[in-house]
Design a protein around this motif. Sequence first.
Motif, PDB file in Angstrom:
ATOM      1  N   GLU A 171       0.812  -1.245   0.029  1.00  0.00           N
ATOM      2  CA  GLU A 171      -0.041   0.024  -0.168  1.00  0.00           C
ATOM      3  C   GLU A 171       0.855   1.300   0.125  1.00  0.00           C
ATOM      4  N   ALA A 172       0.708   2.193  -0.874  1.00  0.00           N
ATOM      5  CA  ALA A 172       1.321   3.188  -0.995  1.00  0.00           C
ATOM      6  C   ALA A 172       0.581   4.510  -1.736  1.00  0.00           C
ATOM      7  N   HIS A 173       0.380   5.641  -1.007  1.00  0.00           N
ATOM      8  CA  HIS A 173      -0.353   6.788  -1.662  1.00  0.00           C
ATOM      9  C   HIS A 173      -0.134   8.014  -0.958  1.00  0.00           C
ATOM     10  N   PRO A 174      -0.283   9.080  -1.302  1.00  0.00           N
ATOM     11  CA  PRO A 174       0.384  10.325  -0.887  1.00  0.00           C
ATOM     12  C   PRO A 174       0.332  10.376   0.911  1.00  0.00           C
ATOM     13  N   ARG A 175      -0.930  10.141   1.342  1.00  0.00           N
ATOM     14  CA  ARG A 175      -1.012  10.232   2.794  1.00  0.00           C
ATOM     15  C   ARG A 175      -0.590   9.000   3.691  1.00  0.00           C
ATOM     16  N   ALA A 194       2.996  -0.039  -5.897  1.00  0.00           N
ATOM     17  CA  ALA A 194       1.918   0.562  -5.151  1.00  0.00           C
ATOM     18  C   ALA A 194       0.567   0.057  -5.502  1.00  0.00           C
ATOM     19  N   TYR A 195      -0.068  -0.664  -4.451  1.00  0.00           N
ATOM     20  CA  TYR A 195      -1.760  -0.837  -4.705  1.00  0.00           C
ATOM     21  C   TYR A 195      -2.149   0.328  -3.851  1.00  0.00           C
ATOM     22  N   SER A 196      -3.669   0.359  -3.852  1.00  0.00           N
ATOM     23  CA  SER A 196      -4.324   1.674  -3.630  1.00  0.00           C
ATOM     24  C   SER A 196      -3.465   2.796  -3.722  1.00  0.00           C
ATOM     25  N   PRO A 197      -2.933   2.954  -5.062  1.00  0.00           N
ATOM     26  CA  PRO A 197      -2.123   4.012  -5.323  1.00  0.00           C
ATOM     27  C   PRO A 197      -2.796   5.568  -5.308  1.00  0.00           C
ATOM     28  N   LEU A 198      -4.122   5.552  -5.288  1.00  0.00           N
ATOM     29  CA  LEU A 198      -4.678   6.956  -5.129  1.00  0.00           C
ATOM     30  C   LEU A 198      -5.090   7.042  -3.793  1.00  0.00           C
ATOM     31  N   ILE A 204      -6.229  12.786  -3.059  1.00  0.00           N
ATOM     32  CA  ILE A 204      -6.442  13.468  -4.295  1.00  0.00           C
ATOM     33  C   ILE A 204      -6.831  14.993  -4.311  1.00  0.00           C
ATOM     34  N   ALA A 205      -7.469  14.985  -2.942  1.00  0.00           N
ATOM     35  CA  ALA A 205      -8.263  16.252  -2.622  1.00  0.00           C
ATOM     36  C   ALA A 205      -7.094  17.376  -1.919  1.00  0.00           C
ATOM     37  N   SER A 206      -5.820  16.843  -1.476  1.00  0.00           N
ATOM     38  CA  SER A 206      -4.920  17.535  -0.735  1.00  0.00           C
ATOM     39  C   SER A 206      -4.424  18.862  -1.510  1.00  0.00           C
ATOM     40  N   PRO A 220      -6.533  15.618 -10.628  1.00  0.00           N
ATOM     41  CA  PRO A 220      -5.626  15.245  -9.258  1.00  0.00           C
ATOM     42  C   PRO A 220      -4.922  13.777  -9.085  1.00  0.00           C
ATOM     43  N   ALA A 221      -6.074  12.885  -9.751  1.00  0.00           N
ATOM     44  CA  ALA A 221      -5.437  11.508  -9.803  1.00  0.00           C
ATOM     45  C   ALA A 221      -4.265  11.250 -10.666  1.00  0.00           C
ATOM     46  N   GLN A 222      -4.323  12.005 -11.876  1.00  0.00           N
ATOM     47  CA  GLN A 222      -3.079  11.777 -12.664  1.00  0.00           C
ATOM     48  C   GLN A 222      -1.972  12.325 -12.113  1.00  0.00           C
ATOM     49  N   VAL A 223      -2.250  13.590 -11.149  1.00  0.00           N
ATOM     50  CA  VAL A 223      -0.766  13.957 -10.347  1.00  0.00           C
ATOM     51  C   VAL A 223      -0.296  12.666  -9.624  1.00  0.00           C
ATOM     52  N   VAL A 224      -1.261  12.280  -8.695  1.00  0.00           N
ATOM     53  CA  VAL A 224      -0.843  11.142  -7.951  1.00  0.00           C
ATOM     54  C   VAL A 224      -0.067   9.981  -8.488  1.00  0.00           C
TER      55      VAL A 224
END
Length: 296
Positions: A171-175, A194-198, A204-206, A220-224
């Motif tokens: 699991e890896a995503h910005p937060r 990364a799974y659950s990458p978003l 994505i609202a950060s 935002p999803a494309q940015v992440v």
Amino acid sequence: MTETQQTVESPSVTLGDANHTEIPQIGFGTFQIPPEDTQRAVEEALEIGYRHIDTAAAYYNEEQVGDALAATGMAGKVWVTTKLRNCDQGYDAALAAFEESRRKLKVDVVDMYLIHWPFTAAGFTRETWRALLRLRDEGAVRVPGVSNFLPAHLRSIIDDSGETPAVDQVEAHPRFNQPGLRAFCARHGVTVEAYSPLGHGADIASAPVTAAAEAHGVTPAQVVLRWHTQEGRIVIPKSKHAARMRENLASAGFDLTPAELAAIDALDDPHANVSADPETFTHSQSWADQHVRGNI
């Protein structure tokens, strides 16, 4: 979305295995896609341009992934990853489970086969890893790897076998971007997938993500997703909608600045995971277990 974005193909990542294997960096995930929807979704993903499909025995849709590969003539032509359930860990059990997965997927060689969780409570992790190494040596698996392994789990199988997994799918995503685990993997030549990458909506609202999206004229999803791929991670976003599939694949079509990457890195919260803790996850992943927990 522009026409240019629609036609962007996934970049590749070169793994740290002995063969320096190349893998498409943006894959198509199938977790929690019901079996009755899986064949259609995978066929659509392949038509859009995905060349990396991720599934698992515990998703109970391997057969439908195989049906899609057969129907499109893409079996053996695209990267396919599947994973070993917890209840199938152990040397002989893993070998038997692999054959079942290979039969369902309708392929001669599985590109990547992962131990789905460390499942240390059962005590079979090391012998399971040795079984995957045997499958690689026999040519049945191109790349053996692991999923949800933390540094201590990785050290255990590396010390026991002398061989380092090329990939750790976590699991890896910005937060919840696990900087300590990522640093360990970087030092040992393990590529993070990364799974659950978003993540969930807060990722994505950060502010750093939405600011970058506005600056680059993307979502935002494309940015992440681009944050992941620019930092070298493989990603396996999931969607049942063609427009979103195209959007995810098109995320390789621009570059974030170093400052934007750093701002997204800084969102990490060690308590913001959306999946289970590998230290305490002890579910069998049998059909009944997955069904009760709402995963299938």
